[in-house]
Design a protein around this motif. Structure first.
Motif, PDB file in Angstrom:
ATOM      1  N   SER A 107       0.850  -1.187   0.000  1.00  0.00           N
ATOM      2  CA  SER A 107       0.000   0.000   0.000  1.00  0.00           C
ATOM      3  C   SER A 107       0.884   1.235   0.000  1.00  0.00           C
ATOM      4  O   SER A 107       1.933   1.251   0.650  1.00  0.00           O
ATOM      5  CB  SER A 107      -0.899   0.006   1.239  1.00  0.00           C
ATOM      6  N   PRO A 108       0.520   2.279  -0.750  1.00  0.00           N
ATOM      7  CA  PRO A 108       1.326   3.506  -0.741  1.00  0.00           C
ATOM      8  C   PRO A 108       1.454   4.054   0.673  1.00  0.00           C
ATOM      9  O   PRO A 108       0.523   3.975   1.474  1.00  0.00           O
ATOM     10  CB  PRO A 108       0.536   4.459  -1.637  1.00  0.00           C
ATOM     11  N   SER A 109       2.614   4.610   0.989  1.00  0.00           N
ATOM     12  CA  SER A 109       2.859   5.204   2.297  1.00  0.00           C
ATOM     13  C   SER A 109       3.341   6.624   2.118  1.00  0.00           C
ATOM     14  O   SER A 109       3.970   6.963   1.110  1.00  0.00           O
ATOM     15  CB  SER A 109       3.894   4.389   3.075  1.00  0.00           C
ATOM     16  N   GLU A 110       3.065   7.444   3.118  1.00  0.00           N
ATOM     17  CA  GLU A 110       3.475   8.836   3.036  1.00  0.00           C
ATOM     18  C   GLU A 110       4.323   9.202   4.232  1.00  0.00           C
ATOM     19  O   GLU A 110       4.221   8.593   5.305  1.00  0.00           O
ATOM     20  CB  GLU A 110       2.254   9.753   2.966  1.00  0.00           C
ATOM     21  N   CYS A 111       5.170  10.178   4.036  1.00  0.00           N
ATOM     22  CA  CYS A 111       6.008  10.702   5.119  1.00  0.00           C
ATOM     23  C   CYS A 111       5.097  11.290   6.191  1.00  0.00           C
ATOM     24  O   CYS A 111       4.209  12.090   5.888  1.00  0.00           O
ATOM     25  CB  CYS A 111       6.958  11.761   4.570  1.00  0.00           C
ATOM     26  N   PHE A 112       5.315  10.902   7.457  1.00  0.00           N
ATOM     27  CA  PHE A 112       4.399  11.347   8.508  1.00  0.00           C
ATOM     28  C   PHE A 112       4.607  12.821   8.853  1.00  0.00           C
ATOM     29  O   PHE A 112       3.795  13.416   9.564  1.00  0.00           O
ATOM     30  CB  PHE A 112       4.550  10.447   9.742  1.00  0.00           C
ATOM     31  N   LEU A 113       5.677  13.446   8.311  1.00  0.00           N
ATOM     32  CA  LEU A 113       5.926  14.861   8.569  1.00  0.00           C
ATOM     33  C   LEU A 113       5.395  15.760   7.449  1.00  0.00           C
ATOM     34  O   LEU A 113       4.679  16.722   7.706  1.00  0.00           O
ATOM     35  CB  LEU A 113       7.432  15.103   8.750  1.00  0.00           C
TER      36      LEU A 113
END
Length: 690
Positions: free
Chosen positions: A521-527
């Motif tokens: 699943s695509p993931s994104e930078c939490f910042l």
């Protein structure tokens, strides 16, 4: 909210209005603001009013009649207690002249006859509310009244029981005397004053109606200590040293400073927590009035059965989950839910959680009439457990025993099992359902399961962790990912056996975000929200960096974060095999909704169930909350209680939840947080929207 209808009046259930309208205050809607808030008049005492603005979601609508009855109840907290006992409050609202009621007075419990419904105070305007109370004649007044006598007034909260119509009402004889009538609501008839003559013993209300079953060890009771009523469970009955009559040792719900832990003098009679053991004469104990039975005495020792289905109701037809609008009237009360029998609480609590209000598993019951693949035990589950629970709100112990016998293992009939063991048998052997969870590790090891055991180190999470935090840490440290979104996610908390708990309490997450736990699943930078390139386990366990969140970084943010001297020793792991996130497209979040929690204390399972979308829509279920009769001739009394305070508590910000003082929370909130054993979540795609 216009007119004199149901929504014109309300009681404040949660929080405070912008002008400090406290919980329990009764109000009248004057207008509606553009943002949906209600502009209202709050009654602060008698007919005194002040303007306030309240949120629509913080109030509960009332009819005028209900509002007037509650307005006479003081303090405001008692209004919410009365409103929470839906069955009793509905019966009180329907009372008419000569109806029998049981009230709690300074002299204890007394049987009374309703003589009048009185309006108290004066109206400043036609739209104003006046307090509404009951004028009652006590059952002890057995002599003829030869002149007009002022009768006491009682509020709706003073009434603890409305006996059923099967109990004969007291009969009166009309004389020529009359009494000046008081003003009363149009919903009540214009009563004429009747004088009572002496009544024979056979005509009086049976004295055992207040003590409908013999008090024994395990009975829920109340008694007077000092100047207040206290509640508890009988843990010991006998003759104390130096005493002559029977005494009871009670384990109290709340602590008291002048009681013990089960010691009386120098001898121990039972063991409980400190400051909770109270010894009183047995004759001073009464059944807990909050759960008084409303059954006629001659039926008390006959275990109730599920009401028979009418000929128009197909026993094999699909019955949908109980709707939020019907849950309180159908499920709440004594003899509601699933009746326990011989160590069945693990099964009762699990079945009530899975099938009363959730439709997660309903696909297994969508079977055509000509389909022959359904097993006998699956048919029994549907016809004898699920359908009666949803149609009638009650499943008898006989049906539960029948299901246990058909599970094919003798130990299921008499022994107590763990819920996870029963869930595995239920899904795999009865419903023939594929594994709910498909999980793959970093080593590409693939596994399937029906439940997931949370495994974490205590130092890796906060002292009072959320379920979200526990799940993320458990998956991260074990290198696990979901292969696909589960329709039902059942999580076992980090506790071992029935006694040891890793955490004193766990904060429920009403929603679980599993986006970062999905494989491929695509993931994104939490910042910054850009496409993630690496993950840092050391940052994840750092409580200073937004606990409960996986620390996924893009290349730029990772370099900046790990430039800090305290993080230069961290070892970020590159993310591989994941779909890259387009720069202009946000990550689609995948969330699970909490719909039930199983709790355990002293080897006894109970459950909390979310019965609708509203934050306040919570039920508490105990299949063996009380018992009627002895072990050989009696039966267990299941109880379902509405507990909107759960929603009130969980609606607070997480930082406040983590700092909550358990000694200041309600009994059920404390029980949910301290005794949680298993959390049940469903996919938002299958959750019901009422």
């Amino acid at each position: 909210m216009n007119g004199e209808g149901k929504n014109r009046f309300f009681v404040v259930l949660r929080g405070q209005s912008r002008q400090k309208g406290a919980r329990g205050c009764v109000g009248r809607v004057e207008a509606e603001a553009q943002n949906g808030d209600l502009i209202a008049l709050i009654y602060t005492g008698g007919s005194c009013k002040r303007a306030a603005v309240v949120k629509r979601e913080d109030v509960y609508p009332l009819t005028r009649h209900q509002a007037q009855l509650l307005l006479f109840v003081s303090p405001p907290s008692r209004r919410l207690d009365l409103l929470g006992n839906t069955t009793l409050f509905r019966a009180i609202c329907d009372l008419t002249q000569d109806d029998l009621v049981v009230v709690r007075s300074k002299k204890g419990f007394q049987l009374c006859v309703i003589k009048n419904l009185v309006q108290i105070g004066q109206k400043a305007s036609p739209e104003d509310l006046q307090m509404l109370g009951f004028e009652l004649a006590l059952n002890t007044e057995l002599t003829v009244l030869k002149k007009s006598v002022a009768l006491p007034w009682f509020s709706a909260a003073d009434i603890v029981q409305v006996p059923p119509a099967l109990i004969p009402k007291l009969r009166h004889h009309t004389t020529g005397l009359t009494r000046k009538t008081v003003s009363r609501m149009n919903s009540m008839p214009n009563f004429s004053w009747k004088i009572r003559t002496k009544i024979s013993t056979q005509e009086t209300f049976p004295s055992k109606a207040l003590n409908c079953h013999p008090l024994e060890v395990g009975s829920m009771v109340e008694t007077v200590s000092g100047n207040r009523i206290v509640y508890g469970v009988i843990r010991w009955i006998g003759v104390l040293k130096g005493k002559r009559h029977k005494w009871a040792g009670l384990e109290l719900e709340d602590e008291m400073t002048t009681v013990s832990d089960g010691m009386f003098g120098t001898k121990r009679y039972f063991t409980c927590e400190g400051n909770r053991a109270l010894f009183v004469p047995l004759e001073q104990c009464r059944p807990d009035s909050r759960f008084l039975l409303t059954l006629p005495p001659d039926e008390l020792l006959t275990p109730p059965q599920t009401p028979p289905l009418t000929l128009l109701e197909d026993m094999d037809a699909y019955v949908p989950p109980v709707a939020e609008s019907e849950a309180l009237s159908l499920l709440v009360g004594r003899m509601r839910g699933i009746q326990g029998h011989f160590n069945s609480c693990y099964l009762d609590a699990t079945l009530f959680s899975l099938f009363s209000s959730s439709m997660t598993l309903d696909s297994v019951f969508h079977r055509s009439a000509d389909e022959d693949v359904e097993s006998d035990v699956s048919r029994t589950l549907r016809r004898d457990i699920v359908n009666p629970l949803r149609r009638c709100g009650f499943v008898s112990a006989k049906s539960v025993t029948n299901l246990r016998k058909k599970l094919g293992c003798g130990s299921f009939v008499t022994e107590e099992k763990d819920p996870e063991e029963f869930i595995t048998v239920l899904f795999k052997e009865v419903l023939h359902r594929d594994s709910l969870l498909k999980i793959r590790s970093n080593t590409e090891l693939y596994q399937e399961a029906y439940t997931h055991q949370i495994i974490v180190e205590k130092s890796q999470v906060n002292p009072a962790p959320t379920v979200q935090e526990l799940l993320l840490m458990s998956f991260m440290t074990s290198g696990l990912r979901f292969e696909e979104i589960p329709s039902c996610l059942i999580l076992q908390m980090p506790r071992f056996g029935k006694k040891f708990k890793m955490f004193p309490y766990i904060i429920p997450s009403t929603e679980l975000d599993i986006t970062d736990l999905l494989r491929s699943s695509p993931s994104e930078c939490f910042l910054c929200g850009q496409s993630a390139a690496c993950e840092c386990i050391q940052c994840t366990v750092d409580h200073k960096l937004q606990p409960g969140t996986r620390k996924l970084y893009c290349s730029t943010c990772s370099a900046q974060v790990h430039a800090h001297p305290s993080r230069q020793t961290h070892s970020p792991i590159s993310i591989s095999g994941l779909e890259l996130l387009p720069a202009d497209e946000p990550v689609k979040k995948h969330r699970m909704q909490l719909f039930a929690v199983l709790c355990i204390k002293t080897s006894h399972y109970v459950s909390f169930v979310k019965y609708g979308p509203s934050p306040k829509s919570w039920l508490f279920f105990d299949s063996m909350a009380d018992r009627c009769g002895d072990d050989s001739n009696g039966y267990n009394v299941p109880v379902v209680r509405a507990c909107p305070e759960i929603g009130d508590f969980l609606s607070q910000p997480e930082d406040k939840l983590a700092q909550a003082d358990m000694s200041q929370t309600s009994e059920l909130v404390c029980r949910l947080l301290c005794d949680s054993y298993m959390y049940l979540y469903q996919s938002t795609a299958t959750s019901r929207q009422d």
